[in-house]
Scaffold this motif. Structure first.
Motif, PDB file in Angstrom:
ATOM      1  N   GLY B  22       0.823  -1.204   0.000  1.00  0.00           N
ATOM      2  CA  GLY B  22       0.000   0.000   0.000  1.00  0.00           C
ATOM      3  C   GLY B  22       0.860   1.258   0.000  1.00  0.00           C
ATOM      4  N   ALA B  23       1.926   1.224   0.782  1.00  0.00           N
ATOM      5  CA  ALA B  23       2.823   2.387   0.836  1.00  0.00           C
ATOM      6  C   ALA B  23       3.471   2.624  -0.524  1.00  0.00           C
ATOM      7  CB  ALA B  23       3.891   2.167   1.903  1.00  0.00           C
ATOM      8  N   LEU B  24       3.846   1.553  -1.201  1.00  0.00           N
ATOM      9  CA  LEU B  24       4.458   1.703  -2.528  1.00  0.00           C
ATOM     10  C   LEU B  24       3.459   2.267  -3.533  1.00  0.00           C
ATOM     11  CD1 LEU B  24       6.744  -1.457  -2.968  1.00  0.00           C
ATOM     12  CD2 LEU B  24       7.369   0.858  -2.301  1.00  0.00           C
ATOM     13  N   VAL B  25       2.209   1.805  -3.442  1.00  0.00           N
ATOM     14  CA  VAL B  25       1.175   2.348  -4.337  1.00  0.00           C
ATOM     15  C   VAL B  25       1.054   3.852  -4.109  1.00  0.00           C
ATOM     16  CG1 VAL B  25      -1.311   2.391  -4.785  1.00  0.00           C
ATOM     17  CG2 VAL B  25      -0.135   0.202  -4.555  1.00  0.00           C
ATOM     18  N   TRP B  26       1.031   4.247  -2.851  1.00  0.00           N
ATOM     19  CA  TRP B  26       0.905   5.674  -2.513  1.00  0.00           C
ATOM     20  C   TRP B  26       2.117   6.465  -3.028  1.00  0.00           C
ATOM     21  CZ3 TRP B  26       3.761   8.245   1.592  1.00  0.00           C
ATOM     22  CH2 TRP B  26       3.378   9.572   1.770  1.00  0.00           C
ATOM     23  N   LEU B  27       3.313   5.930  -2.798  1.00  0.00           N
ATOM     24  CA  LEU B  27       4.529   6.631  -3.244  1.00  0.00           C
ATOM     25  C   LEU B  27       4.564   6.753  -4.768  1.00  0.00           C
ATOM     26  CD1 LEU B  27       7.169   5.018  -0.851  1.00  0.00           C
ATOM     27  CD2 LEU B  27       6.569   7.433  -0.927  1.00  0.00           C
ATOM     28  N   LEU B  28       4.142   5.691  -5.452  1.00  0.00           N
ATOM     29  CA  LEU B  28       4.180   5.707  -6.918  1.00  0.00           C
ATOM     30  C   LEU B  28       3.091   6.606  -7.492  1.00  0.00           C
ATOM     31  CD1 LEU B  28       4.889   1.922  -7.550  1.00  0.00           C
ATOM     32  CD2 LEU B  28       6.292   3.816  -8.373  1.00  0.00           C
ATOM     33  N   ARG B  32       5.655  10.757  -4.873  1.00  0.00           N
ATOM     34  CA  ARG B  32       6.461  11.169  -3.724  1.00  0.00           C
ATOM     35  C   ARG B  32       7.735  10.348  -3.561  1.00  0.00           C
ATOM     36  NH1 ARG B  32       3.254  14.380   0.040  1.00  0.00           N
ATOM     37  NH2 ARG B  32       1.153  14.505  -0.796  1.00  0.00           N
ATOM     38  N   TYR B  33       7.822   9.259  -4.290  1.00  0.00           N
ATOM     39  CA  TYR B  33       9.057   8.466  -4.192  1.00  0.00           C
ATOM     40  C   TYR B  33      10.260   9.291  -4.641  1.00  0.00           C
ATOM     41  CZ  TYR B  33       9.263   7.682  -9.232  1.00  0.00           C
ATOM     42  OH  TYR B  33       9.387   7.860 -10.590  1.00  0.00           O
ATOM     43  N   GLN B  34       9.986  10.353  -5.450  1.00  0.00           N
ATOM     44  CA  GLN B  34      11.101  11.182  -5.924  1.00  0.00           C
ATOM     45  C   GLN B  34      11.697  12.053  -4.821  1.00  0.00           C
ATOM     46  OE1 GLN B  34      10.565  13.118  -9.809  1.00  0.00           O
ATOM     47  NE2 GLN B  34       8.926  11.676 -10.191  1.00  0.00           N
ATOM     48  N   ALA B  35      11.086  12.036  -3.651  1.00  0.00           N
ATOM     49  CA  ALA B  35      11.723  12.700  -2.503  1.00  0.00           C
ATOM     50  C   ALA B  35      12.900  11.878  -2.001  1.00  0.00           C
ATOM     51  CB  ALA B  35      10.710  12.893  -1.377  1.00  0.00           C
ATOM     52  N   PHE B  36      12.983  10.626  -2.466  1.00  0.00           N
ATOM     53  CA  PHE B  36      14.033   9.726  -1.982  1.00  0.00           C
ATOM     54  C   PHE B  36      14.881   9.132  -3.113  1.00  0.00           C
ATOM     55  CE2 PHE B  36      10.111   9.299   0.511  1.00  0.00           C
ATOM     56  CZ  PHE B  36      10.548   9.822   1.724  1.00  0.00           C
ATOM     57  N   LEU B  37      14.263   8.943  -4.276  1.00  0.00           N
ATOM     58  CA  LEU B  37      14.915   8.198  -5.365  1.00  0.00           C
ATOM     59  C   LEU B  37      14.839   8.964  -6.674  1.00  0.00           C
ATOM     60  CD1 LEU B  37      13.109   4.821  -4.624  1.00  0.00           C
ATOM     61  CD2 LEU B  37      15.430   5.384  -3.943  1.00  0.00           C
ATOM     62  N   ARG B  38      15.710   8.629  -7.630  1.00  0.00           N
ATOM     63  CA  ARG B  38      15.646   9.289  -8.933  1.00  0.00           C
ATOM     64  C   ARG B  38      14.392   8.820  -9.681  1.00  0.00           C
ATOM     65  NH1 ARG B  38      20.068   9.672 -12.196  1.00  0.00           N
ATOM     66  NH2 ARG B  38      18.762   9.933 -14.007  1.00  0.00           N
ATOM     67  N   PRO B  39      13.892   9.632 -10.616  1.00  0.00           N
ATOM     68  CA  PRO B  39      12.596   9.345 -11.238  1.00  0.00           C
ATOM     69  C   PRO B  39      12.489   7.958 -11.880  1.00  0.00           C
ATOM     70  CG  PRO B  39      13.280  11.569 -11.763  1.00  0.00           C
ATOM     71  CD  PRO B  39      14.426  10.944 -11.032  1.00  0.00           C
ATOM     72  N   GLY B  40      13.527   7.499 -12.544  1.00  0.00           N
ATOM     73  CA  GLY B  40      13.443   6.219 -13.247  1.00  0.00           C
ATOM     74  C   GLY B  40      13.238   5.025 -12.342  1.00  0.00           C
ATOM     75  N   PHE B  41      13.296   5.249 -11.040  1.00  0.00           N
ATOM     76  CA  PHE B  41      13.179   4.137 -10.099  1.00  0.00           C
ATOM     77  C   PHE B  41      11.766   3.570 -10.007  1.00  0.00           C
ATOM     78  CE2 PHE B  41      15.508   1.890  -6.810  1.00  0.00           C
ATOM     79  CZ  PHE B  41      16.816   2.178  -7.129  1.00  0.00           C
ATOM     80  N   TRP B  42      10.804   4.253 -10.640  1.00  0.00           N
ATOM     81  CA  TRP B  42       9.419   3.783 -10.514  1.00  0.00           C
ATOM     82  C   TRP B  42       9.284   2.345 -11.021  1.00  0.00           C
ATOM     83  CZ3 TRP B  42       6.931   2.087 -14.812  1.00  0.00           C
ATOM     84  CH2 TRP B  42       7.416   2.499 -16.047  1.00  0.00           C
ATOM     85  N   ALA B  43      10.066   2.017 -12.052  1.00  0.00           N
ATOM     86  CA  ALA B  43       9.938   0.667 -12.628  1.00  0.00           C
ATOM     87  C   ALA B  43      10.352  -0.394 -11.608  1.00  0.00           C
ATOM     88  CB  ALA B  43      10.782   0.565 -13.890  1.00  0.00           C
ATOM     89  N   LEU B  44      11.436  -0.106 -10.900  1.00  0.00           N
ATOM     90  CA  LEU B  44      11.892  -1.071  -9.888  1.00  0.00           C
ATOM     91  C   LEU B  44      10.898  -1.161  -8.730  1.00  0.00           C
ATOM     92  CD1 LEU B  44      15.717  -0.364  -9.875  1.00  0.00           C
ATOM     93  CD2 LEU B  44      14.652  -2.586 -10.232  1.00  0.00           C
ATOM     94  N   LEU B  45      10.328   0.006  -8.355  1.00  0.00           N
ATOM     95  CA  LEU B  45       9.335  -0.021  -7.273  1.00  0.00           C
ATOM     96  C   LEU B  45       8.089  -0.791  -7.691  1.00  0.00           C
ATOM     97  CD1 LEU B  45       9.555   3.580  -5.738  1.00  0.00           C
ATOM     98  CD2 LEU B  45      10.570   1.468  -4.909  1.00  0.00           C
ATOM     99  N   LEU B  46       7.775  -0.727  -8.969  1.00  0.00           N
ATOM    100  CA  LEU B  46       6.631  -1.492  -9.473  1.00  0.00           C
ATOM    101  C   LEU B  46       6.905  -2.996  -9.353  1.00  0.00           C
ATOM    102  CD1 LEU B  46       4.070  -0.218 -10.543  1.00  0.00           C
ATOM    103  CD2 LEU B  46       4.869  -0.587 -12.861  1.00  0.00           C
ATOM    104  N   TRP B  47       8.121  -3.389  -9.672  1.00  0.00           N
ATOM    105  CA  TRP B  47       8.514  -4.790  -9.480  1.00  0.00           C
ATOM    106  C   TRP B  47       8.391  -5.186  -8.016  1.00  0.00           C
ATOM    107  CZ3 TRP B  47       9.249  -8.872 -12.443  1.00  0.00           C
ATOM    108  CH2 TRP B  47       9.495  -8.688 -13.801  1.00  0.00           C
ATOM    109  N   ALA B  48       8.867  -4.288  -7.153  1.00  0.00           N
ATOM    110  CA  ALA B  48       8.806  -4.569  -5.711  1.00  0.00           C
ATOM    111  C   ALA B  48       7.358  -4.747  -5.279  1.00  0.00           C
ATOM    112  CB  ALA B  48       9.458  -3.431  -4.931  1.00  0.00           C
TER     113      ALA B  48
END
Lengths: 357, 239
Positions: B22-28, B32-48
């Motif tokens: 749920g937290a990953l869905v919210w960050l993606l 807001r995940y870009q407060a911590f990671l570079r933009p292209g990281f969304w793909a890896l977070l989607l895998w996670a």
């Protein structure tokens, strides 16, 4: 029956390791450590509220965990599927042979399977449970986070497309991984370096009812792999969180320029950068950019030391290895890596000075 | 055979994974995940996210064929540790790295011209709007020209009186590898801005030596307070 009870080394459902078993067996005090960590981790946040230190700390801590999370999850899935792999698999069979040649192969496997250090520990643990000698698994664990094409590319980019420098990094990392593997094999016989929880439960090959080759067998294998991946993940993630917490504390509290001011001679520069690599625990795919930021202030050997030692020994890895190896094995690997990288970098420094003179 | 309490324990672990999912869905979804990671990281977070859902699913559905050995304090301690980072994600999301983080990081302005293939990118000299990373990568192209750039205000004992350092962080992978990019600012009404205030500075670009370091210097004609940008960090092009 989901797990087929096989010959020696296989486990039945009733004796199969369940969730949290590895941790509770391997680290008797781990629950106490985790409870203490919980009290400490939630204490500052609740008591001090928002402030500059806590702001920096929160961002860095969350960033390290979020960055490592996908890699650790992928590593856990891979390790789960490794559990279900046939022992006759070509690579596994090669690695399981043991002997003097296998560390040379294992240390270069990252070229085929590019994984960073966050994902490597659960995979190495599963390889050992599948019968790969610990020294060979060690060569893979230490080599793969450096000897892979992603790290090669990022290092070259960070150094302005200096491909030769990036190649040197891979070569040094490979040599150190193979060297430590031989030292490890010389000191520890069989599985004596492993925690009882790792060496005591050989892998449970999941062969579901219905025999192999059928659709239901594939579904069963996948389900089994995911369950064991979920188990590995919870075990490793707790260690990762605690390591990330300590690393973020250092990031937020220690002034990096102190390290710079300490590294005035090549010897001190190398040592200081090695310490920095251990403490900062930056992913091997990004650490070249940090190292390169010292280009104009520290010798190349010190920057290289940072990039070679970091993926082999850092706080994150040390915490995660505590769930697999005995402490004296971790000390041996850490100490050997430190001395080997120091020696190699002093030679490299002399060569660079000679070449430039 | 598994007991009812064992089934409950598996459900708790699955619930822990679902909280993370749920937290990953919210960050993606919120970016807001870009407060911590570079933009292209969304793909890896989607895998996670996908893997966490799979893990939760198999734990929910696992029946008697899988026994859960961990229980009591061991299980609760581990689940607690699982949740700790999420508490800090919530605590950190409105607060990007600022002057405190800058004070702890090594600042080497001269290095930046080599950063990420620096100097080889396209430089549009007709557009005065540049980032601090553009300035450091292509300093010679912009030297002596009028530019407009944005960043946060920083002062300490190294920054000369009457100046402030305009800075932003450059992130390669995540905030742990953040490196500062900055330029000294002279003139305008710079003294009226507090530490960590976001400002837009317009002025002519030059150089200034402070001790052993050579900094880009913006001789400011105007300094304007602005809202924090959506992406507080700068992300270099890697390839």
């Amino acid at each position: 029956m989901f797990f087929k009870k096989g010959s020696a080394g296989k486990t039945s459902p009733s004796s199969a390791p369940g969730l949290l078993t590895p941790a509770s067996q391997s680290l008797p005090n781990r629950t106490l450590i985790e409870l203490a960590f919980l009290a400490f981790a939630l204490g500052p946040l609740l008591h001090f509220g928002a402030g500059p230190f806590l702001g920096t700390f929160s961002v860095v801590f969350a960033a390290i965990v979020l960055e490592a999370l996908p890699f650790l999850l992928i590593g856990s899935v891979v390790s789960g599927f490794l559990g279900g792999l046939a022992a006759q698999g070509r690579i596994l069979r090669l690695l399981s042979k043991g002997g003097a040649k296998t560390p040379f192969l294992a240390a270069a496997l990252g070229l085929l399977f590019p994984v960073c250090e966050c994902a490597i520990v659960p995979i190495a643990r599963k390889l050992m449970q599948k019968g790969v000698p610990p020294a060979t698994a060690m060569a893979f664990m230490l080599g793969a986070p450096i000897v892979n094409l992603i790290v090669f590319g990022s290092t070259a980019v960070a150094y302005g497309l200096a491909w030769d420098f990036a190649f040197l990094r891979l070569l040094f990392g490979y040599c150190i991984a193979v060297f430590i593997s031989f030292v490890f094999a010389f000191v520890f016989r069989g599985k004596e370096a492993l925690l009882p929880s790792v060496s005591a439960f050989p892998i449970y090959d999941a062969v579901p009812e219905g025999g192999s080759g059928t659709f239901s067998s594939y579904v069963g294998k996948t389900r089994s792999a995911l369950i064991h991946g979920a188990e590995d993940f919870l075990d490793m993630f707790s260690l990762l969180v605690m390591a990330a917490f300590v690393t973020a504390l250092v990031h937020s509290a220690v002034d990096r320029s102190l390290f710079y001011s300490l590294g005035e001679t090549p010897f001190l520069g190398i040592v200081v950068m090695m310490l920095l690599a251990v403490i900062l625990s930056i992913c091997s795919e990004a650490d070249a950019f940090i190292a390169a930021s010292f280009q104009l202030t520290l010798p190349l050997s010190a920057q290289m030391a940072f990039m070679v030692l970091g993926p082999i020994v850092d706080l994150k890895l040390i915490f995660m290895c505590l769930g697999v190896f005995k402490k004296r094995a971790i000390l041996l690997v850490g100490g050997t890596a430190f001395l080997a990288v120091l020696g190699l970098m002093l030679v490299f420094d002399s060569y660079v000075r000679w070449a430039l003179s | 055979m598994t007991s009812r309490s064992d089934k409950k324990r598996k459900l708790w672990v699955a619930a822990g994974y679902l909280v993370w999912a749920g937290a990953l869905v919210w960050l993606l979804a919120s970016g807001r995940y870009q407060a911590f990671l570079r933009p292209g990281f969304w793909a890896l977070l989607l895998w996670a996210l996908a893997i966490l859902l799979l893990f939760a699913g198999v734990l929910f559905l696992s029946g008697r064929d899988f026994s859960l050995a961990g229980k009591g304090p061991a299980l609760w301690a581990r689940l607690g540790v699982l949740i700790v980072p999420l508490v800090y994600v919530l605590a950190a999301q409105e607060q990007p790295l600022g002057s405190h983080a800058l004070g702890k990081r090594f600042f080497e302005p001269r290095y930046m011209d080599r950063f990420a293939g620096g100097g080889r990118g396209f430089v549009d000299l007709d557009d005065p709007r540049v980032t601090l990373m553009d300035i450091l990568q292509h300093f010679s192209a912009y030297e002596g020209r009028r530019i407009t750039t944005e960043g946060m205000v920083y002062r300490d004992e190294v920054v000369p009186p009457g100046h402030f350092l305009l800075f932003r962080f450059i992130i390669v992978c995540c905030a742990a590898d953040a490196m500062p990019a900055g330029a000294l600012v002279l003139g305008g009404d710079g003294d009226s801005f507090e530490q960590d205030t976001w400002v837009s500075v317009e002025g002519v670009l030059g150089l200034k030596q402070v001790g052993d370091l050579v900094f880009p210097l913006i001789d400011a004609e105007s300094i304007t307070r602005i809202d924090p940008p959506k992406d507080p960090y700068l992300f270099p092009r890697l390839f």
